[in-house]
Design an enzyme around this catalytic site. Structure first.
Site, mmCIF file in Angstrom:
data_model
loop_
_atom_site.group_PDB
_atom_site.id
_atom_site.type_symbol
_atom_site.label_atom_id
_atom_site.label_comp_id
_atom_site.label_asym_id
_atom_site.label_seq_id
_atom_site.Cartn_x
_atom_site.Cartn_y
_atom_site.Cartn_z
ATOM 1 N N GLU A 72 0.817 -1.214 0.000
ATOM 2 C CA GLU A 72 0.000 0.000 0.000
ATOM 3 C C GLU A 72 0.853 1.267 0.000
ATOM 4 O O GLU A 72 0.399 2.342 0.388
ATOM 5 C CB GLU A 72 -0.934 -0.015 1.208
ATOM 6 N N PHE B 274 -14.391 -15.002 -0.169
ATOM 7 C CA PHE B 274 -13.359 -14.005 -0.417
ATOM 8 C C PHE B 274 -12.084 -14.476 0.270
ATOM 9 O O PHE B 274 -12.074 -14.707 1.484
ATOM 10 C CB PHE B 274 -13.790 -12.633 0.100
ATOM 11 N N VAL B 275 -11.031 -14.615 -0.503
ATOM 12 C CA VAL B 275 -9.745 -15.087 0.003
ATOM 13 C C VAL B 275 -8.852 -13.862 0.197
ATOM 14 O O VAL B 275 -8.597 -13.111 -0.755
ATOM 15 C CB VAL B 275 -9.106 -16.090 -0.974
ATOM 16 N N SER C 185 -6.488 -2.083 1.719
ATOM 17 C CA SER C 185 -6.779 -1.511 0.395
ATOM 18 C C SER C 185 -7.137 -2.585 -0.620
ATOM 19 O O SER C 185 -6.898 -2.434 -1.813
ATOM 20 C CB SER C 185 -5.583 -0.685 -0.119
ATOM 21 N N SER C 186 -7.701 -3.690 -0.125
ATOM 22 C CA SER C 186 -8.136 -4.808 -0.972
ATOM 23 C C SER C 186 -6.985 -5.463 -1.719
ATOM 24 O O SER C 186 -7.194 -6.147 -2.730
ATOM 25 C CB SER C 186 -9.222 -4.353 -1.970
ATOM 26 N N GLY D 26 -18.877 -15.231 1.546
ATOM 27 C CA GLY D 26 -19.478 -14.029 0.993
ATOM 28 C C GLY D 26 -20.799 -13.703 1.663
ATOM 29 O O GLY D 26 -21.560 -14.605 2.025
ATOM 30 N N GLY E 82 -25.568 -8.508 0.631
ATOM 31 C CA GLY E 82 -26.108 -7.344 1.315
ATOM 32 C C GLY E 82 -25.321 -6.093 0.987
ATOM 33 O O GLY E 82 -24.692 -5.998 -0.070
ATOM 34 N N GLU F 297 -22.528 -2.869 2.120
ATOM 35 C CA GLU F 297 -21.344 -2.560 2.918
ATOM 36 C C GLU F 297 -21.532 -1.170 3.526
ATOM 37 O O GLU F 297 -21.550 -0.173 2.804
ATOM 38 C CB GLU F 297 -20.082 -2.621 2.068
ATOM 39 N N ASN G 239 -17.324 -6.404 9.841
ATOM 40 C CA ASN G 239 -16.324 -6.957 8.940
ATOM 41 C C ASN G 239 -14.911 -6.672 9.447
ATOM 42 O O ASN G 239 -14.117 -7.582 9.644
ATOM 43 C CB ASN G 239 -16.519 -6.380 7.538
ATOM 44 N N SER H 278 -11.738 9.880 0.303
ATOM 45 C CA SER H 278 -11.874 8.606 1.009
ATOM 46 C C SER H 278 -13.100 8.641 1.910
ATOM 47 O O SER H 278 -13.565 9.704 2.322
ATOM 48 C CB SER H 278 -10.630 8.312 1.840
#
Length: 381
Positions: A29, A201-202, A209-210, A241, A244, A246, A337, A349
């Site tokens: 990042e 989701f792994v 930052s995904s 997963g 819905g 976020e 989460n 952001s």
């Protein structure tokens, strides 16, 4: 950083507050951190603050960076990076000698002015995870944000969930694949994921930052996704997963004994072109994502999210700021989460946008975080 006593004193009112911005770093990042630094640098009032920009290059070198935000901005076609060839910075590790030392080739070492507070704008491992916080604690230096324990635990998506569950907060189904487990018996690790429903989701356990995240729709893509996540962290978290929305909530610490505060809620809505809210969607796409704040939820849901965010903030021992992310399922159930102890912090952001919805402008938010840092204790006192 005061050298006459073991406890640094607040900056005299007769001079500007000296703020060291630390950015870049060794994590994936790096560019996001540079972009954050550009935004904060631009927001600091030069009549109130003397800014010392300190970049950490990808090889871990600490350098004195130019006080120019423009080269640090992240944009399509431009990924910023700290120049490792700049003047080297030696950081303090002693309570009795807190000066920053600049070393330039062919010149004698020189001292920079004592720093009053550090704003660590690092995202991901080797910065947001308690490492830089521990270094600053060694020298009793005040800094913005959470301390070592909260930073480290909230960086680890596995340990984070353990803390949330212990605090009575609901989390979604997940499986952890440890490094030793994967190296010893990857087939058994893959079989364990069979307890989850697809898609999954792994994720690298310690990345943000995904970065390194893959959405997997069947077992056929699972092994490759785990290997991709392991490029960022040898420990991997596989999450079931959730269908819905976020929903996000900003938390801002209180002054003195005042309770932390929560922002209006936000929602990131993927409009087109992305399977989920990934890195490109967050930082490079102009029209693919719609960020809304306040989020369109009922007052009852908004209150529930705020209370859960405060519970998570306190359970983790966070300080200064945090962004708490939730799933709101189709049945109206809320799942937490994650917490991000140093969330994305450009004006676009979500964290600053949520506080802007509360009437707190970006420069005011930066001022508030520095003020909170100046109030914090140092060491264990």
């Amino acid at each position: 950083m005061d050298t006459d006593s073991q406890t640094p004193d607040p900056a005299p009112e007769s001079r500007r507050l000296r703020v060291a911005l630390v950015f870049g770093g060794r994590s994936s990042e790096h560019a996001v951190s540079c972009a954050t630094a550009a935004s904060v640098m631009s927001a600091l009032d030069p009549e109130r603050y003397e800014v010392i920009p300190i970049g950490i290059a990808k090889d871990g070198s600490w350098v004195l960076a130019p006080a120019d935000p423009e080269p640090l901005r992240l944009a399509p076609g431009h990924v910023p990076e700290v120049d490792a060839s700049g003047p080297a910075i030696l950081v303090p590790t002693s309570m009795s000698a807190r000066h920053l030392i600049v070393q330039e080739p062919g010149a004698a070492p020189r001292e920079l002015s004592d720093v009053d507070v550090v704003f660590p704008l690092l995202h991901g491992p080797f910065g947001e995870d308690g490492t830089i916080q521990g270094l600053l604690d060694l020298a009793d230096v005040r800094y913005v944000g959470s301390g070592v324990t909260a930073s480290a635990v909230m960086m680890d998506k596995h340990m984070m969930k353990v803390v949330f569950q212990a605090a009575g907060l609901p989390v979604g189904p997940y499986v952890v694949i440890a490094d030793r487990q994967w190296r010893r018996d990857p087939e058994a690790a893959l079989d364990a994921v069979g307890a989850l429903d697809y898609p999954v989701f792994v994720k690298p356990a310690r990345a943000g930052s995904s970065m390194g995240i893959t959405k997997v729709d069947s077992v056929d893509g699972l092994r490759d996704a785990v290997e991709a996540a392991r490029e960022h962290d040898p420990k991997v978290v596989v999450e079931q997963g959730v269908v819905g929305r976020e929903i996000e909530c900003g938390v801002l610490d209180g002054h003195g004994t005042d309770a932390p505060r929560t922002s209006p809620l936000g929602e990131a809505i993927v409009v087109k072109g992305h399977a989920f809210y990934d890195f490109e969607a967050k930082y490079l796409a102009d029209d693919d994502i719609r960020l809304e704040s306040p989020a369109d939820v009922s007052p009852e849901i908004a209150e529930q999210v705020a209370q859960m965010a405060l519970t998570a903030f306190e359970a983790a021992g966070c300080e200064g700021l945090a962004r708490c992310d939730f799933f709101l399922t189709e049945s109206g159930e809320l799942l937490i989460n994650e917490i991000n102890t140093m969330p994305g912090f450009t004006p676009s952001s979500m964290y600053p946008r949520m506080w802007a919805a509360a009437g707190l402008t970006y420069p005011e938010l930066v001022d508030e975080l520095i003020a909170l840092a100046m109030e914090r204790r140092v060491g264990l006192r």
